[in-house]
Design a protein around this motif. Structure first.
Motif, PDB file in Angstrom:
ATOM      1  N   ASN A  99      -2.331  -6.892  -4.208  1.00  0.00           N
ATOM      2  CA  ASN A  99      -1.675  -8.276  -3.867  1.00  0.00           C
ATOM      3  C   ASN A  99      -1.253  -8.506  -2.240  1.00  0.00           C
ATOM      4  O   ASN A  99      -1.572  -9.414  -1.187  1.00  0.00           O
ATOM      5  CB  ASN A  99       0.199  -8.505  -4.363  1.00  0.00           C
ATOM      6  N   ALA A 100      -2.016  -7.522  -1.628  1.00  0.00           N
ATOM      7  CA  ALA A 100      -1.716  -7.690  -0.102  1.00  0.00           C
ATOM      8  C   ALA A 100      -3.088  -6.103   0.543  1.00  0.00           C
ATOM      9  O   ALA A 100      -2.918  -5.337   0.131  1.00  0.00           O
ATOM     10  CB  ALA A 100      -0.561  -7.109   0.804  1.00  0.00           C
ATOM     11  N   LYS A 101      -3.329  -6.909   1.829  1.00  0.00           N
ATOM     12  CA  LYS A 101      -4.442  -5.290   3.097  1.00  0.00           C
ATOM     13  C   LYS A 101      -2.955  -4.333   2.714  1.00  0.00           C
ATOM     14  O   LYS A 101      -3.595  -3.486   2.901  1.00  0.00           O
ATOM     15  CB  LYS A 101      -4.074  -6.376   3.370  1.00  0.00           C
ATOM     16  N   GLU A 102      -1.607  -4.361   3.112  1.00  0.00           N
ATOM     17  CA  GLU A 102      -0.922  -3.240   3.205  1.00  0.00           C
ATOM     18  C   GLU A 102      -0.917  -2.789   2.002  1.00  0.00           C
ATOM     19  O   GLU A 102      -1.032  -1.371   1.372  1.00  0.00           O
ATOM     20  CB  GLU A 102       0.333  -4.152   3.018  1.00  0.00           C
ATOM     21  N   GLU A 103      -0.622  -3.058   0.887  1.00  0.00           N
ATOM     22  CA  GLU A 103      -1.633  -2.149  -0.698  1.00  0.00           C
ATOM     23  C   GLU A 103      -2.071  -1.305  -0.808  1.00  0.00           C
ATOM     24  O   GLU A 103      -2.611  -0.004  -1.149  1.00  0.00           O
ATOM     25  CB  GLU A 103      -0.886  -2.977  -2.125  1.00  0.00           C
ATOM     26  N   GLN A 104      -3.211  -2.707  -0.389  1.00  0.00           N
ATOM     27  CA  GLN A 104      -5.049  -1.901  -0.388  1.00  0.00           C
ATOM     28  C   GLN A 104      -5.388  -0.407   0.016  1.00  0.00           C
ATOM     29  O   GLN A 104      -5.568   0.663   0.104  1.00  0.00           O
ATOM     30  CB  GLN A 104      -5.962  -2.806  -0.118  1.00  0.00           C
ATOM     31  N   LEU A 105      -4.593  -0.398   1.940  1.00  0.00           N
ATOM     32  CA  LEU A 105      -4.950   0.660   2.846  1.00  0.00           C
ATOM     33  C   LEU A 105      -3.998   1.600   2.088  1.00  0.00           C
ATOM     34  O   LEU A 105      -3.758   3.145   2.369  1.00  0.00           O
ATOM     35  CB  LEU A 105      -4.211   0.083   4.031  1.00  0.00           C
ATOM     36  N   LEU A 106      -2.530   1.122   1.266  1.00  0.00           N
ATOM     37  CA  LEU A 106      -1.647   2.565   0.946  1.00  0.00           C
ATOM     38  C   LEU A 106      -2.363   2.759   0.027  1.00  0.00           C
ATOM     39  O   LEU A 106      -2.231   4.324  -0.215  1.00  0.00           O
ATOM     40  CB  LEU A 106      -0.372   1.690   0.488  1.00  0.00           C
ATOM     41  N   ILE A 107      -3.289   2.725  -0.808  1.00  0.00           N
ATOM     42  CA  ILE A 107      -3.896   3.403  -2.031  1.00  0.00           C
ATOM     43  C   ILE A 107      -4.519   4.266  -1.727  1.00  0.00           C
ATOM     44  O   ILE A 107      -5.322   5.673  -2.259  1.00  0.00           O
ATOM     45  CB  ILE A 107      -4.075   2.501  -2.627  1.00  0.00           C
ATOM     46  N   ILE A 108      -5.785   3.694  -0.607  1.00  0.00           N
ATOM     47  CA  ILE A 108      -6.934   4.073   0.019  1.00  0.00           C
ATOM     48  C   ILE A 108      -6.766   5.492   0.652  1.00  0.00           C
ATOM     49  O   ILE A 108      -7.336   6.042  -0.089  1.00  0.00           O
ATOM     50  CB  ILE A 108      -7.851   3.132   0.699  1.00  0.00           C
ATOM     51  N   GLN A 109      -5.444   5.638   0.456  1.00  0.00           N
ATOM     52  CA  GLN A 109      -4.747   6.767   1.309  1.00  0.00           C
ATOM     53  C   GLN A 109      -5.047   8.557   0.840  1.00  0.00           C
ATOM     54  O   GLN A 109      -5.039   8.949   0.879  1.00  0.00           O
ATOM     55  CB  GLN A 109      -3.758   6.834   2.030  1.00  0.00           C
ATOM     56  N   LYS A 110      -5.090   7.619  -1.054  1.00  0.00           N
ATOM     57  CA  LYS A 110      -4.466   8.547  -1.778  1.00  0.00           C
ATOM     58  C   LYS A 110      -5.785   9.066  -2.621  1.00  0.00           C
ATOM     59  O   LYS A 110      -6.096   9.703  -3.481  1.00  0.00           O
ATOM     60  CB  LYS A 110      -3.360   8.750  -2.689  1.00  0.00           C
ATOM     61  N   LEU A 111      -7.196   8.258  -2.337  1.00  0.00           N
ATOM     62  CA  LEU A 111      -8.294   8.351  -3.346  1.00  0.00           C
ATOM     63  C   LEU A 111      -8.961   9.014  -3.140  1.00  0.00           C
ATOM     64  O   LEU A 111      -9.724   9.433  -1.204  1.00  0.00           O
ATOM     65  CB  LEU A 111      -8.670   6.772  -3.550  1.00  0.00           C
ATOM     66  N   ASN A 112     -10.111   9.362  -3.457  1.00  0.00           N
ATOM     67  CA  ASN A 112     -10.837  10.664  -3.301  1.00  0.00           C
ATOM     68  C   ASN A 112     -13.036   9.784  -2.901  1.00  0.00           C
ATOM     69  O   ASN A 112     -12.776   8.611  -3.625  1.00  0.00           O
ATOM     70  CB  ASN A 112     -11.335  11.345  -4.508  1.00  0.00           C
ATOM     71  N   ARG A 113     -13.190   9.918  -1.834  1.00  0.00           N
ATOM     72  CA  ARG A 113     -13.829   8.884  -1.659  1.00  0.00           C
ATOM     73  C   ARG A 113     -14.977   9.752  -2.525  1.00  0.00           C
ATOM     74  O   ARG A 113     -16.202   8.446  -2.487  1.00  0.00           O
ATOM     75  CB  ARG A 113     -15.021  10.026  -0.567  1.00  0.00           C
ATOM     76  N   ASN A 114     -15.705  10.037  -3.531  1.00  0.00           N
ATOM     77  CA  ASN A 114     -16.134  10.583  -4.592  1.00  0.00           C
ATOM     78  C   ASN A 114     -16.189  10.068  -5.342  1.00  0.00           C
ATOM     79  O   ASN A 114     -17.235  10.581  -6.753  1.00  0.00           O
ATOM     80  CB  ASN A 114     -17.042  12.118  -4.447  1.00  0.00           C
ATOM     81  N   SER A 115     -14.777   9.719  -6.599  1.00  0.00           N
ATOM     82  CA  SER A 115     -14.612   8.459  -6.762  1.00  0.00           C
ATOM     83  C   SER A 115     -14.482   6.977  -6.848  1.00  0.00           C
ATOM     84  O   SER A 115     -14.610   6.716  -6.149  1.00  0.00           O
ATOM     85  CB  SER A 115     -13.531   8.972  -7.265  1.00  0.00           C
ATOM     86  N   ALA A 116     -14.358   6.700  -8.088  1.00  0.00           N
ATOM     87  CA  ALA A 116     -14.095   5.503  -8.222  1.00  0.00           C
ATOM     88  C   ALA A 116     -13.283   4.619  -9.448  1.00  0.00           C
ATOM     89  O   ALA A 116     -12.961   5.757 -10.247  1.00  0.00           O
ATOM     90  CB  ALA A 116     -15.740   4.636  -9.041  1.00  0.00           C
ATOM     91  N   TYR A 117     -12.809   4.159  -9.088  1.00  0.00           N
ATOM     92  CA  TYR A 117     -10.857   3.426  -9.879  1.00  0.00           C
ATOM     93  C   TYR A 117     -10.700   2.147 -10.257  1.00  0.00           C
ATOM     94  O   TYR A 117     -10.721   1.360  -9.535  1.00  0.00           O
ATOM     95  CB  TYR A 117      -9.961   3.841  -8.906  1.00  0.00           C
ATOM     96  N   TYR A 118     -10.809   2.062 -11.695  1.00  0.00           N
ATOM     97  CA  TYR A 118     -10.889   1.235 -12.165  1.00  0.00           C
ATOM     98  C   TYR A 118      -9.446  -0.193 -11.653  1.00  0.00           C
ATOM     99  O   TYR A 118      -8.435   0.745 -11.546  1.00  0.00           O
ATOM    100  CB  TYR A 118     -11.068   1.330 -13.514  1.00  0.00           C
ATOM    101  N   VAL A 119      -9.492  -1.155 -11.385  1.00  0.00           N
ATOM    102  CA  VAL A 119      -8.057  -2.260 -10.795  1.00  0.00           C
ATOM    103  C   VAL A 119      -8.815  -3.114 -11.965  1.00  0.00           C
ATOM    104  O   VAL A 119      -9.313  -3.062 -12.973  1.00  0.00           O
ATOM    105  CB  VAL A 119      -8.681  -2.170  -9.571  1.00  0.00           C
ATOM    106  N   GLY A 120      -7.430  -3.830 -12.363  1.00  0.00           N
ATOM    107  CA  GLY A 120      -6.818  -5.059 -13.090  1.00  0.00           C
ATOM    108  C   GLY A 120      -7.545  -5.773 -12.447  1.00  0.00           C
ATOM    109  O   GLY A 120      -6.363  -7.428 -12.535  1.00  0.00           O
ATOM    110  N   LEU A 121      -8.848  -6.452 -13.036  1.00  0.00           N
ATOM    111  CA  LEU A 121      -9.628  -6.911 -12.554  1.00  0.00           C
ATOM    112  C   LEU A 121     -10.933  -7.384 -13.611  1.00  0.00           C
ATOM    113  O   LEU A 121     -11.818  -6.069 -12.804  1.00  0.00           O
ATOM    114  CB  LEU A 121      -9.506  -7.404 -11.134  1.00  0.00           C
ATOM    115  N   SER A 122     -11.057  -8.642 -14.097  1.00  0.00           N
ATOM    116  CA  SER A 122     -12.135  -9.032 -15.074  1.00  0.00           C
ATOM    117  C   SER A 122     -12.549  -9.778 -15.097  1.00  0.00           C
ATOM    118  O   SER A 122     -12.138 -10.424 -14.544  1.00  0.00           O
ATOM    119  CB  SER A 122     -11.910  -8.308 -16.301  1.00  0.00           C
ATOM    120  N   ASP A 123     -14.049 -10.093 -15.689  1.00  0.00           N
ATOM    121  CA  ASP A 123     -14.663 -11.361 -15.920  1.00  0.00           C
ATOM    122  C   ASP A 123     -14.944 -11.446 -17.841  1.00  0.00           C
ATOM    123  O   ASP A 123     -16.551 -11.009 -17.889  1.00  0.00           O
ATOM    124  CB  ASP A 123     -15.935 -11.443 -14.682  1.00  0.00           C
TER     125      ASP A 123
END
Length: 237
Positions: free
Chosen positions: A147-171
């Protein structure tokens, strides 16, 4: 003397012959009498039977009332309890500075990432988008909606750069009409797509990954197993 004897014979003749000792007369049938004792004994039996039936009806009524009360009581307890508290046995809590009425502790399940108002679970198991969504729901959470840029920045600190992570957005319709799993409106001003993304109308799901030195969103096939991120609101105690 002769007259006296004549009068006596006449009286005897008028009276008729007397029954002899050998003549049999049927006995008079005795009148049937209602036994007072039998009447009294029948009354207590009827009373006892009535009392037993009454007690049985009362017992059945009490049993039915108890079942109804127990069901309503159980439902009330479930409504009062937070379902997250029931599912997650261990919580990590910290003092909250938010104005939450009657609550002083904000908690997240053990092994979840804690922020000011939310809890995040970063799954290390690769699943399809639909499976990832079900996995989050099973933990009383949702696939991550940012919901916000701050949330995006908070999350990516804990992610592995060699992986991809599904989020709650679809078409679902394949027209790039993006829908969020929490049913909130899709806000184009709060998106973090990689340059030139989304790029493929045949790719109906979204994951976050590291590409060309930056983290961002990418549309992808929903059937490709990826890791995922779940999000839930803090539990306040």
């Amino acid at each position: 003397m002769g007259r006296t004897s004549g009068l006596g014979d006449s009286a005897i003749a008028e009276a008729g012959p007397r029954p002899s000792a050998d003549t049999w007369l049927p006995p008079t049938a005795p009148k049937e009498k209602t036994s007072h004792h039998q009447s009294n004994s029948r009354f207590p039996k009827q009373l006892l039977a009535s009392l037993l039936i009454l007690l049985l009806l009362l017992a059945i009524s009490f049993f039915i009332a108890f079942i109804i009360f127990f069901q309503r009581w159980s439902q009330l307890i479930k409504e009062k309890k937070n379902p997250k508290e029931v599912f997650h046995e261990k919580l990590i809590c910290e003092k909250t500075h938010l104005n939450v009425e009657g609550k002083s502790w904000g908690c997240c399940p053990e092994n979840w990432m804690i922020s000011n108002t939310s809890c995040y679970f970063i799954s290390s198991e690769a699943k399809t988008w639909t499976e990832s969504k079900k996995n989050c729901t099973g933990m009383q959470a949702l696939l991550l909606v940012i919901n916000a840029k701050e949330e995006q920045l908070l999350i990516i600190q804990k992610l592995n750069r060699n992986s991809a992570y599904y989020v709650g957005l679809s078409d679902p319709e394949g027209m790039h009409q993006w829908q969020r799993v929490d049913q909130s409106p899709y806000n184009r001003s709060v998106t973090f797509w990689h340059p030139y993304e989304p790029s493929n109308y045949k790719e109906h799901c979204v994951f976050i990954n590291f590409r060309q030195g930056n983290w961002g969103w990418n549309d992808a096939s929903c059937d490709v197993p990826q890791k995922s991120i779940c999000k839930m609101m803090k539990i306040y105690l």
